[in-house]
Each structure stands twice: as structure tokens, then as C-alpha cells.
Design a protein around this motif. Structure first.
Motif, PDB file in Angstrom:
ATOM      1  N   SER A 163       0.843  -1.194   0.000  1.00  0.00           N
ATOM      2  CA  SER A 163       0.000   0.000   0.000  1.00  0.00           C
ATOM      3  C   SER A 163       0.875   1.239   0.000  1.00  0.00           C
ATOM      4  CB  SER A 163      -0.907   0.018   1.240  1.00  0.00           C
ATOM      5  OG  SER A 163      -1.799  -1.080   1.227  1.00  0.00           O
ATOM      6  N   PHE A 164       0.424   2.259  -0.717  1.00  0.00           N
ATOM      7  CA  PHE A 164       1.013   3.581  -0.658  1.00  0.00           C
ATOM      8  C   PHE A 164      -0.064   4.487  -0.075  1.00  0.00           C
ATOM      9  CE2 PHE A 164       3.313   1.439  -4.054  1.00  0.00           C
ATOM     10  CZ  PHE A 164       4.639   1.738  -3.742  1.00  0.00           C
ATOM     11  N   GLY A 165       0.065   4.793   1.219  1.00  0.00           N
ATOM     12  CA  GLY A 165      -1.006   5.513   1.888  1.00  0.00           C
ATOM     13  C   GLY A 165      -2.255   4.651   1.926  1.00  0.00           C
TER      14      GLY A 165
ATOM     15  N   LEU B 144       9.149  -4.839  -5.350  1.00  0.00           N
ATOM     16  CA  LEU B 144       9.016  -5.527  -4.064  1.00  0.00           C
ATOM     17  C   LEU B 144       9.940  -6.743  -4.006  1.00  0.00           C
ATOM     18  CD1 LEU B 144       5.130  -5.407  -3.663  1.00  0.00           C
ATOM     19  CD2 LEU B 144       6.780  -4.210  -2.211  1.00  0.00           C
ATOM     20  N   ILE B 145       9.947  -7.525  -5.070  1.00  0.00           N
ATOM     21  CA  ILE B 145      10.774  -8.737  -5.098  1.00  0.00           C
ATOM     22  C   ILE B 145      12.251  -8.389  -4.983  1.00  0.00           C
ATOM     23  CG2 ILE B 145      11.505 -10.699  -6.528  1.00  0.00           C
ATOM     24  CD1 ILE B 145       8.640 -10.651  -7.752  1.00  0.00           C
ATOM     25  N   THR B 146      12.669  -7.297  -5.625  1.00  0.00           N
ATOM     26  CA  THR B 146      14.096  -6.957  -5.667  1.00  0.00           C
ATOM     27  C   THR B 146      14.531  -6.017  -4.548  1.00  0.00           C
ATOM     28  OG1 THR B 146      13.613  -5.193  -7.283  1.00  0.00           O
ATOM     29  CG2 THR B 146      14.260  -7.343  -8.150  1.00  0.00           C
ATOM     30  N   GLY B 147      13.624  -5.710  -3.607  1.00  0.00           N
ATOM     31  CA  GLY B 147      14.011  -4.950  -2.423  1.00  0.00           C
ATOM     32  C   GLY B 147      14.009  -3.447  -2.578  1.00  0.00           C
ATOM     33  N   ARG B 148      13.523  -2.940  -3.700  1.00  0.00           N
ATOM     34  CA  ARG B 148      13.465  -1.482  -3.871  1.00  0.00           C
ATOM     35  C   ARG B 148      12.340  -0.876  -3.033  1.00  0.00           C
ATOM     36  NH1 ARG B 148      13.697   1.151  -9.375  1.00  0.00           N
ATOM     37  NH2 ARG B 148      15.192   2.548  -8.396  1.00  0.00           N
ATOM     38  N   PHE B 149      11.254  -1.627  -2.867  1.00  0.00           N
ATOM     39  CA  PHE B 149      10.148  -1.221  -1.999  1.00  0.00           C
ATOM     40  C   PHE B 149      10.003  -2.248  -0.884  1.00  0.00           C
ATOM     41  CE2 PHE B 149       7.586   0.650  -5.836  1.00  0.00           C
ATOM     42  CZ  PHE B 149       8.461   1.726  -5.899  1.00  0.00           C
ATOM     43  N   PRO B 150       9.701  -1.817   0.345  1.00  0.00           N
ATOM     44  CA  PRO B 150       9.367  -2.783   1.395  1.00  0.00           C
ATOM     45  C   PRO B 150       7.919  -3.231   1.239  1.00  0.00           C
ATOM     46  CG  PRO B 150       9.263  -0.559   2.273  1.00  0.00           C
ATOM     47  CD  PRO B 150       9.732  -0.422   0.849  1.00  0.00           C
ATOM     48  N   GLN B 151       7.653  -4.516   1.511  1.00  0.00           N
ATOM     49  CA  GLN B 151       6.275  -4.976   1.415  1.00  0.00           C
ATOM     50  C   GLN B 151       5.473  -4.530   2.636  1.00  0.00           C
ATOM     51  OE1 GLN B 151       8.978  -7.268   1.744  1.00  0.00           O
ATOM     52  NE2 GLN B 151       8.170  -9.210   2.513  1.00  0.00           N
ATOM     53  N   THR B 152       4.189  -4.306   2.441  1.00  0.00           N
ATOM     54  CA  THR B 152       3.292  -3.983   3.547  1.00  0.00           C
ATOM     55  C   THR B 152       2.950  -5.240   4.336  1.00  0.00           C
ATOM     56  OG1 THR B 152       2.371  -2.150   2.261  1.00  0.00           O
ATOM     57  CG2 THR B 152       1.074  -2.932   4.127  1.00  0.00           C
ATOM     58  N   ALA B 153       2.782  -6.348   3.628  1.00  0.00           N
ATOM     59  CA  ALA B 153       2.498  -7.638   4.282  1.00  0.00           C
ATOM     60  C   ALA B 153       2.881  -8.745   3.315  1.00  0.00           C
ATOM     61  CB  ALA B 153       1.016  -7.737   4.647  1.00  0.00           C
ATOM     62  N   GLY B 154       2.968  -9.960   3.852  1.00  0.00           N
ATOM     63  CA  GLY B 154       3.267 -11.110   3.020  1.00  0.00           C
ATOM     64  C   GLY B 154       4.721 -11.519   3.073  1.00  0.00           C
ATOM     65  N   VAL B 155       5.041 -12.563   2.310  1.00  0.00           N
ATOM     66  CA  VAL B 155       6.383 -13.152   2.310  1.00  0.00           C
ATOM     67  C   VAL B 155       6.879 -13.300   0.876  1.00  0.00           C
ATOM     68  CG1 VAL B 155       7.764 -15.184   2.918  1.00  0.00           C
ATOM     69  CG2 VAL B 155       5.936 -14.407   4.450  1.00  0.00           C
ATOM     70  N   ILE B 156       8.136 -12.913   0.665  1.00  0.00           N
ATOM     71  CA  ILE B 156       8.837 -13.183  -0.589  1.00  0.00           C
ATOM     72  C   ILE B 156      10.047 -14.028  -0.227  1.00  0.00           C
ATOM     73  CG2 ILE B 156      10.007 -12.210  -2.600  1.00  0.00           C
ATOM     74  CD1 ILE B 156       8.567  -9.532  -1.931  1.00  0.00           C
ATOM     75  N   ALA B 157      10.150 -15.221  -0.809  1.00  0.00           N
ATOM     76  CA  ALA B 157      11.252 -16.120  -0.479  1.00  0.00           C
ATOM     77  C   ALA B 157      12.032 -16.494  -1.739  1.00  0.00           C
ATOM     78  CB  ALA B 157      10.730 -17.385   0.196  1.00  0.00           C
ATOM     79  N   LEU B 158      13.354 -16.369  -1.665  1.00  0.00           N
ATOM     80  CA  LEU B 158      14.261 -16.754  -2.747  1.00  0.00           C
ATOM     81  C   LEU B 158      14.980 -18.021  -2.306  1.00  0.00           C
ATOM     82  CD1 LEU B 158      15.683 -16.052  -5.468  1.00  0.00           C
ATOM     83  CD2 LEU B 158      17.355 -14.763  -4.110  1.00  0.00           C
ATOM     84  N   HIS B 159      14.699 -19.126  -3.002  1.00  0.00           N
ATOM     85  CA  HIS B 159      15.259 -20.426  -2.617  1.00  0.00           C
ATOM     86  C   HIS B 159      15.019 -20.715  -1.128  1.00  0.00           C
ATOM     87  CE1 HIS B 159      16.969 -20.847  -6.544  1.00  0.00           C
ATOM     88  NE2 HIS B 159      17.758 -19.813  -6.405  1.00  0.00           N
TER      89      HIS B 159
END
Length: 252
Positions: free
Chosen positions: A13-15, A49-64
Motif C-alpha cells: 500500500s502507498f497511503g 518488491l521482489i528486488t528490495g526497492r520497496f518494502p512490502q506492507t504484508a506477506g512473504v517473498i522467499a528466494l530459494h
């Protein structure tokens, strides 16, 4: 076999505006996966979001299997994920060879040092030459990168993306703005340099998507409305209604 990239209930979310709304996505090792959708669907936000430029508001991103929450882009890159950008991102005044050599430094053990003479490193030179051969730019080796044609600059950026040895490659609209012949050149290059790697791409050209991707996910208003093989996605009535019919018409 565990997923190369796994996204669970991802939200951003943005605002008050929720751009990514509960995305679930699983991409297996060696898969070529395309994310498609209309403008404003959230594709670039998802990449960021996946590459870390934005922080996620919720949820999980997993690499390997490793959670990427809180990781900076350079940390994610060193974990084996590399990306290109929608707008060409090279050093225009440096030579083509120097651009590739820079992208190899960290993966070949060069750290922050004022006295390392990289020009004297045979291993570094050979590594850069090998990448130039992969991307068919050996004959353009010594010219400033800014003097390359647009398609050649995109090829160089793909070379920079793969040079560090990442096994998950993310390409953001790699054929945007290209002629048919340039697109064919880049598609064949992508096919060759991603053999044995996991490819995730955002692309608007449906010919490229259906020609390259093993699986396709359709993102509409921050939600994945369908995910499957090209044939499954092409035949999905919800996809046709929301996006694909208009996109295919625009390509002809």
C-alpha cells in the motif's frame, strides 16, 4: 523440488491505495515465467518488491526458501537474483567491455579497494570476454556503451544482469520500443543466456510472451487472476475479458 521464488499473500500500500492485493506466486527453478497485465496493474511495483526497492506492507517473498524481508537490493543480488530495468541502465561513457567488467567485480572476489588493478586481472578479463561472446558484442568491445544501438544497449544490460552469476533473472520489458527485427534478436538472446536459469519477465508484446514463457501469470489491479501455461492463459475467459483480447488485437 522447492520453488526458486515463492510469494505468499504479498501486499503493498502507498497511503490508502493498495497496489498489490494478496499476490500468491510460485516459480520453479529453470522456469521461464512472464507476468502480464494492463498498464497500472502493479507489475513494476511487484518487481520492485521482489528486488528490495520497496518494502512490502504484508506477506512473504522467499528466494530459494530464504525470506527477503528487510533485505537491501544489493543483498538480494548477492543471494542470486539479478534484474534489468524498464529504462536502459548502463554506464554510457565507459566502454562495453568496462561495463561488463564492472558487473563481475563482486562475484569474482573484488571488494572495496583502491589498490587492486582490475585491468591486470586475467580472470576478470576472461570473464568479461566470455559474457561479451554470450551477448554477441565482441566486435563492439572497445566503444563507449552510449554509442551502441538501442537493441545493443538492451543486450548489454542483459549481459550485465547475467554476469554476476545470478540464477534468478528478472527482466522488465526487455523488448520495449524495439522493431520486429530487434525484438527477434533480443528474444533469441534471452533464450540463449537464460538456459538453466530461472527467468521472470514483465512484457507487453504477446508474441514475445507466448514465444518465451513456460508459464504466465496475469496481474490485474494488483491481483493475479490467472496463472498457467500459455495455452491455459490464452483460453481463460476471465483473462480474455480483462486483458488478453485487447492486448492481442493491439499487437496486430
Amino acid at each position: 523440488m522447492s520453488a526458486a521464488l515463492e510469494i505468499t499473500n504479498l501486499r503493498k500500500s502507498f497511503g490508502q491505495a493498495e497496489i498489490i492485493r494478496g499476490v500468491d506466486l510460485q516459480i520453479m527453478p529453470g522456469e521461464r515465467h512472464a507476468v502480464i497485465g494492463p498498464n497500472g496493474a502493479g507489475k513494476s511495483t511487484l518487481f520492485n518488491l521482489i528486488t528490495g526497492r520497496f518494502p512490502q506492507t504484508a506477506g512473504v517473498i522467499a528466494l530459494h526458501g530464504h525470506d527477503l524481508k528487510g533485505k537491501a537490493p544489493f543483498e538480494i543480488n548477492r543471494m542470486g537474483l539479478s534484474r534489468s530495468f524498464q529504462i536502459t541502465n548502463i554506464f554510457p561513457r565507459m566502454t562495453v567491455f568496462e561495463n561488463v567488467r564492472c558487473s563481475l567485480l563482486w562475484s569474482m572476489g573484488y571488494r572495496y579497494s583502491f589498490w587492486n588493478m582490475v585491468a591486470r586481472s586475467q580472470a576478470l578479463t576472461e570473464g568479461a570476454e566470455a559474457v561479451l561472446e554470450q551477448i554477441n558484442l565482441q566486435t563492439r568491445r572497445d566503444i563507449p556503451a552510449g554509442m551502441l544501438s538501442y537493441a545493443e544497449q538492451r543486450a548489454l544490460e542483459i549481459g550485465i544482469t547475467i554476469a554476476g552469476g545470478a540464477d534468478v533473472i528478472m527482466l522488465d520489458e526487455p523488448t520495449a520500443g524495439m522493431s520486429h527485427s530487434e525484438t527477434d534478436y533480443i528474444v533469441e538472446l534471452i533464450r540463449e543466456v537464460t538456459v538453466g536459469k530461472t527467468l521472470v519477465m514483465v512484457e507487453h508484446d504477446m508474441g514475445v510472451v507466448f514465444g518465451l514463457a513456460d508459464r504466465i501469470s496475469v496481474l490485474v489491479y494488483g491481483e493475479i487472476i490467472a496463472s498457467g501455461t500459455p495455452e491455459e492463459v490464452r483460453g481463460n475467459p476471465r483473462v480474455q475479458e480483462a486483458y488478453l483480447g485487447a492486448a492481442l488485437e493491439a499487437d496486430h
